[in-house]
Design a protein around this motif. Sequence first.
Motif, PDB file in Angstrom:
ATOM      1  N   GLN A 229       3.093 -11.276-107.454  1.00 39.19           N
ATOM      2  CA  GLN A 229       3.338 -12.305-106.452  1.00 39.19           C
ATOM      3  C   GLN A 229       2.170 -12.428-105.476  1.00 39.19           C
ATOM      4  O   GLN A 229       1.848 -13.521-105.012  1.00 39.19           O
ATOM      5  N   GLN A 230       1.524 -11.306-105.180  1.00 41.92           N
ATOM      6  CA  GLN A 230       0.369 -11.325-104.284  1.00 41.92           C
ATOM      7  C   GLN A 230      -0.784 -12.096-104.911  1.00 41.92           C
ATOM      8  O   GLN A 230      -1.436 -12.918-104.251  1.00 41.92           O
TER       9      GLN A 230
ATOM     10  N   HIS B  38      -2.965 -20.554-102.882  1.00 35.83           N
ATOM     11  CA  HIS B  38      -3.689 -20.917-101.668  1.00 35.83           C
ATOM     12  C   HIS B  38      -5.060 -21.519-101.995  1.00 35.83           C
ATOM     13  O   HIS B  38      -5.535 -22.407-101.284  1.00 35.83           O
TER      14      HIS B  38
ATOM     15  N   HIS C  51       7.253 -22.493-102.156  1.00 32.57           N
ATOM     16  CA  HIS C  51       6.812 -22.826-100.801  1.00 32.57           C
ATOM     17  C   HIS C  51       5.438 -23.484-100.765  1.00 32.57           C
ATOM     18  O   HIS C  51       5.128 -24.230 -99.845  1.00 32.57           O
ATOM     19  N   ASN C  52       4.594 -23.202-101.771  1.00 34.32           N
ATOM     20  CA  ASN C  52       3.248 -23.776-101.791  1.00 34.32           C
ATOM     21  C   ASN C  52       3.189 -25.130-102.479  1.00 34.32           C
ATOM     22  O   ASN C  52       2.160 -25.816-102.410  1.00 34.32           O
TER      23      ASN C  52
ATOM     24  N   ASN D 204       0.108 -15.787-105.098  1.00 41.64           N
ATOM     25  CA  ASN D 204       0.008 -16.398-103.770  1.00 41.64           C
ATOM     26  C   ASN D 204      -1.438 -16.755-103.440  1.00 41.64           C
ATOM     27  O   ASN D 204      -1.730 -17.840-102.921  1.00 41.64           O
ATOM     28  N   ARG D 205      -2.351 -15.856-103.765  1.00 39.36           N
ATOM     29  CA  ARG D 205      -3.769 -16.122-103.538  1.00 39.36           C
ATOM     30  C   ARG D 205      -4.241 -17.320-104.369  1.00 39.36           C
ATOM     31  O   ARG D 205      -5.000 -18.164-103.903  1.00 39.36           O
TER      32      ARG D 205
ATOM     33  N   ILE E   2       7.034 -17.939-103.802  1.00 42.55           N
ATOM     34  CA  ILE E   2       5.592 -18.128-103.656  1.00 42.55           C
ATOM     35  C   ILE E   2       5.185 -19.505-104.180  1.00 42.55           C
ATOM     36  O   ILE E   2       4.502 -20.276-103.505  1.00 42.55           O
TER      37      ILE E   2
END
Length: 321
Positions: free
Chosen positions: A229-230, A237, A278-279, A233-234, A275
């Motif tokens: 997930q990290q 973004h 929301h993005n 997420n990157r 993740i």
Amino acid sequence: MVKKETKEKEQGIMDLPGVGAATAEKLKEAGYTDLMGIAVASPGELVEAAGMTETGARKIIITARNALNMGFEDGTNLLKRRKAVMKISTGSKEFDKLVGGGFETGAITECFGKYGSSKTQLAHQLAVNLHLNESAGVDPYVVYIDTENTFRPERIIEMAKGAGLDPEMVLKHIKVARAFNSDHQMLLAEKINDLIKKEGLNVRLVVIDSLTAHFRAEFIGRGTLAVRQQKLNRHMHTLLRLADQHNLCVYVTNQVMAKPDMFFGDPTEAIGGNIVAHNSAFRIYLRRGKKGSRVAKLVDAPNLPDGECAFIIKAEGIRDL
């Protein structure tokens, strides 16, 4: 004279405190080529990119934001900026109506569904229909990151002919890259900035088909969920920054799973959890309908009501029933 100095300051990162030639080169290699890229980055990203301390990273981020006068602005200015948003048609009038006139630039649109729900067909159609929009400018380009070997130039040719476009011209304006793992996929997304700034390409659409395939295959089990997930997420973004800075449309396809604790209703749920949700500004659930049709359901949008529509896939592309 003051305006000229301000403009020069905005265009270079060498004016930032503590940024020398070596650090500037590392930042540029990582994709941070201007003050806007620095201003919207997180300290952790700059620490990883340039090997600087977290304190130093925070300092240059604050300086970049002050130089760009980033802060609050009133709604009228935002409304003016919204007028620059371009809509890319899906090929179906009903589908376009559902999503407010087409897929928006400046945002991420996610379509999820089972295999055969036409996620990839829609990706091909958007790549073709970009050339039907006068607002796309001169020589608009599509960047297509293919993670599942689903891009087919033959399908582009069929759809281009159906739209009355020159198939060779359309194919020349699609930059395709095959991603073989999640790290490669993330790197390709970061390199899009170079296509725009170094090569001067007018990129107006970025397609990732599919977004989560590699992440899902590489990170198995609950023990790896946090790391997955990290990274995801990157990656999201990076795509969000591209969409916002260059006013381009990002279209991502997503796989699904069945919720085991769902006893009533449709148990289908998109991979990636909150993740991805929301993005993504717009989320669309695609599924098969009756008599070979497809159904698009708008699950989430910041300015549109929920709804659904039906469309069909023909040889010439996506069309109304």
